[in-house]
Motif scaffolding. Structure first.
Motif, PDB file in Angstrom:
ATOM      1  N   SER A  60       0.811  -1.211   0.000  1.00 30.46           N
ATOM      2  CA  SER A  60       0.000   0.000   0.000  1.00 30.46           C
ATOM      3  C   SER A  60       0.850   1.270   0.000  1.00 30.46           C
ATOM      4  CB  SER A  60      -0.905   0.017   1.229  1.00 30.46           C
ATOM      5  OG  SER A  60      -1.550   1.264   1.375  1.00 30.46           O
ATOM      6  N   PRO A  61       0.506   2.251  -0.821  1.00 30.41           N
ATOM      7  CA  PRO A  61       1.176   3.552  -0.754  1.00 30.41           C
ATOM      8  C   PRO A  61       1.085   4.165   0.643  1.00 30.41           C
ATOM      9  CG  PRO A  61      -0.146   3.399  -2.745  1.00 30.41           C
ATOM     10  CD  PRO A  61      -0.494   2.197  -1.907  1.00 30.41           C
ATOM     11  N   ASN A  62       0.066   3.762   1.407  1.00 28.16           N
ATOM     12  CA  ASN A  62      -0.054   4.265   2.778  1.00 28.16           C
ATOM     13  C   ASN A  62       1.165   3.893   3.612  1.00 28.16           C
ATOM     14  OD1 ASN A  62      -2.667   5.425   2.508  1.00 28.16           O
ATOM     15  ND2 ASN A  62      -3.600   3.418   2.709  1.00 28.16           N
ATOM     16  N   LEU A  63       1.658   2.668   3.452  1.00 28.10           N
ATOM     17  CA  LEU A  63       2.831   2.258   4.218  1.00 28.10           C
ATOM     18  C   LEU A  63       4.081   2.964   3.712  1.00 28.10           C
ATOM     19  CD1 LEU A  63       3.911   0.552   6.506  1.00 28.10           C
ATOM     20  CD2 LEU A  63       4.244  -1.331   4.887  1.00 28.10           C
ATOM     21  N   ARG A 119      -0.518  12.679  10.641  1.00 26.42           N
ATOM     22  CA  ARG A 119      -0.583  14.108  10.315  1.00 26.42           C
ATOM     23  C   ARG A 119       0.435  14.448   9.232  1.00 26.42           C
ATOM     24  NH1 ARG A 119      -1.165  14.824  15.982  1.00 26.42           N
ATOM     25  NH2 ARG A 119       1.045  15.398  16.169  1.00 26.42           N
ATOM     26  N   VAL A 120       1.638  13.900   9.358  1.00 26.96           N
ATOM     27  CA  VAL A 120       2.677  14.155   8.362  1.00 26.96           C
ATOM     28  C   VAL A 120       2.319  13.504   7.031  1.00 26.96           C
ATOM     29  CG1 VAL A 120       5.120  13.864   7.793  1.00 26.96           C
ATOM     30  CG2 VAL A 120       4.444  14.347  10.150  1.00 26.96           C
ATOM     31  N   MET A 121       1.725  12.319   7.077  1.00 30.38           N
ATOM     32  CA  MET A 121       1.343  11.600   5.854  1.00 30.38           C
ATOM     33  C   MET A 121       0.409  12.420   4.975  1.00 30.38           C
ATOM     34  SD  MET A 121       0.733   7.760   7.392  1.00 30.38           S
ATOM     35  CE  MET A 121      -0.062   7.113   5.921  1.00 30.38           C
ATOM     36  N   ARG A 122      -0.444  13.228   5.589  1.00 27.60           N
ATOM     37  CA  ARG A 122      -1.406  14.014   4.825  1.00 27.60           C
ATOM     38  C   ARG A 122      -0.725  15.037   3.921  1.00 27.60           C
ATOM     39  NH1 ARG A 122      -3.947  14.463  10.191  1.00 27.60           N
ATOM     40  NH2 ARG A 122      -5.473  12.774  10.396  1.00 27.60           N
ATOM     41  N   TYR A 123       0.501  15.403   4.260  1.00 24.42           N
ATOM     42  CA  TYR A 123       1.207  16.406   3.460  1.00 24.42           C
ATOM     43  C   TYR A 123       2.112  15.770   2.396  1.00 24.42           C
ATOM     44  CZ  TYR A 123      -0.339  19.724   6.979  1.00 24.42           C
ATOM     45  OH  TYR A 123      -1.115  20.499   7.813  1.00 24.42           O
ATOM     46  N   ILE A 124       2.151  14.452   2.377  1.00 25.36           N
ATOM     47  CA  ILE A 124       2.937  13.761   1.352  1.00 25.36           C
ATOM     48  C   ILE A 124       2.016  13.441   0.181  1.00 25.36           C
ATOM     49  CG2 ILE A 124       4.330  11.710   0.795  1.00 25.36           C
ATOM     50  CD1 ILE A 124       5.045  11.526   3.751  1.00 25.36           C
ATOM     51  N   GLY A 125       2.307  14.011  -0.946  1.00 28.05           N
ATOM     52  CA  GLY A 125       1.471  13.787  -2.116  1.00 28.05           C
ATOM     53  C   GLY A 125       1.712  12.411  -2.726  1.00 28.05           C
ATOM     54  N   LYS A 126       1.341  12.258  -3.954  1.00 24.55           N
ATOM     55  CA  LYS A 126       1.534  11.003  -4.661  1.00 24.55           C
ATOM     56  C   LYS A 126       3.030  10.720  -4.770  1.00 24.55           C
ATOM     57  CE  LYS A 126       0.458   8.559  -8.946  1.00 24.55           C
ATOM     58  NZ  LYS A 126      -0.163   8.635 -10.301  1.00 24.55           N
ATOM     59  N   ILE A 127       3.400   9.496  -4.424  1.00 20.55           N
ATOM     60  CA  ILE A 127       4.811   9.126  -4.452  1.00 20.55           C
ATOM     61  C   ILE A 127       5.211   8.732  -5.870  1.00 20.55           C
ATOM     62  CG2 ILE A 127       6.552   7.513  -3.584  1.00 20.55           C
ATOM     63  CD1 ILE A 127       4.912   7.246  -1.050  1.00 20.55           C
TER      64      ILE A 127
END
Length: 226
Positions: A65-68, A216-224
Motif C-alpha cells: 500500500s502507498p499508505n505504508l 498528520r505528516v502523511m497528509r502532506y505527502i502527495g503522490k509518491i
C-alpha cells in the motif's frame, strides 16, 4: 614480506569491491530471501532455548500500500525522495542532540538502513559505518529509490520475528500489505524504532501518540513518484 602483504591486501580489496558490486547488481532484480539480522535473531531464539520465530513473505512494491510507503517516509526519512542517500541536516541535528544527552533517533536515512539491514551486521563501529556509507552509495546508484523502498519494506524488522510489510500486515492486522489503511500503516511505522518492544495494534499511549503524529505528516505527502 611487506610486498606480499601489500599484494594480498590489494587482492582482497579487489575481491571485496567486485563481490559487493556484483551482489548489489544481482539484488537489483532478485528478491532477498534473508538478511544478516534475520539469521542473528534465529540464533538468539535458539540460544534462549525457544523456537525460532520467523515470518517473511516477499511481495513486489506494487502490492504494498502507498499508505505504508508514506508512513515510513513520514516517520523515518522525510527527505527520502530528495536526497542521494544521506540527509546531512538530519545527521547534524542528531549529532547535536546526542552531544546534549538527548535520546533521539539517529540521522540514518531509509537508504542507509536498507544498506545496513541487507549487507551488514548490527552494532556500532567506525568500520561498519564506513561500509554502510559505501553500500548506501552503491544502492543509490544501482538500485534507485523505487527498488530501495521495495527492499526496505520487505526486509526490515516489523515485530518479534516478523520481517517485511506482508508478514507485518498479517501479524498485526490480519490483512495484506496491499490493503493497509493509513492508520494501520502508521501503526507499523510507529514501532520501527523498536519493533520487538512495541505493538502496532493494541498499542501503548506512546505508540498511539506516534501514530497520530505520523498520520498528520502523511497528509502532506502527495503522490509518491520514484
Amino acid at each position: 614480506m611487506i610486498k606480499k602483504i601489500v599484494r594480498w591486501f590489494w587482492k582482497a580489496m579487489l575481491w571485496f569491491f567486485g563481490l559487493s558490486i556484483l551482489s548489489v547488481i544481482i539484488f537489483k532484480w532478485v528478491p532477498i530471501p534473508f538478511t544478516p539480522l534475520m539469521v542473528t535473531r534465529i540464533v538468539e531464539f535458539k540460544l534462549d532455548g525457544g523456537d525460532a520465530i520467523y515470518s517473511h513473505d516477499w511481495v513486489p512494491l506494487e502490492e504494498i500500500s502507498p499508505n505504508l510507503q508514506k508512513a515510513v517516509i513520514a516517520s523515518e526519512d522525510g527527505n527520502f525522495l530528495k536526497h542521494s542517500g544521506f540527509d546531512f541536516k538530519a545527521m547534524q541535528k542528531a549529532f547535536k542532540n546526542n552531544k546534549k544527552g538527548k535520546r533521539l533517533k539517529g540521522g540514518s536515512t531509509i537508504s542507509q538502513q536498507t544498506a545496513k539491514n541487507v549487507f551488514l551486521w548490527q552494532g556500532r563501529s567506525y568500520l561498519r559505518k564506513g561500509l554502510e556509507a559505501y553500500f548506501t552509495v552503491l544502492i543509490e546508484l544501482i538500485w534507485g529509490k523505487e527498488r530501495i523502498m521495495e527492499v526496505y519494506l520487505n526486509s526490515i524488522e516489523m515485530g518479534n520475528g516478523v520481517y517485511g510489510a506482508q508478514a507485518a500486515a498479517r501479524h498485526w492486522y490480519s490483512t495484506t500489505a496491499q490493503d493497509l489503511t493509513p492508520k494501520e500503516a502508521a501503526g507499523i511505522a510507529a514501532i520501527l524504532p523498536n519493533p520487538r518492544k512495541y505493538k502496532a495494534s493494541n498499542s501503548s499511549s506512546f505508540i498511539s501518540h506516534r501514530k497520530e503524529k505520523i498520520m498528520r505528516v502523511m497528509r502532506y505527502i502527495g503522490k509518491i513518484t520514484y
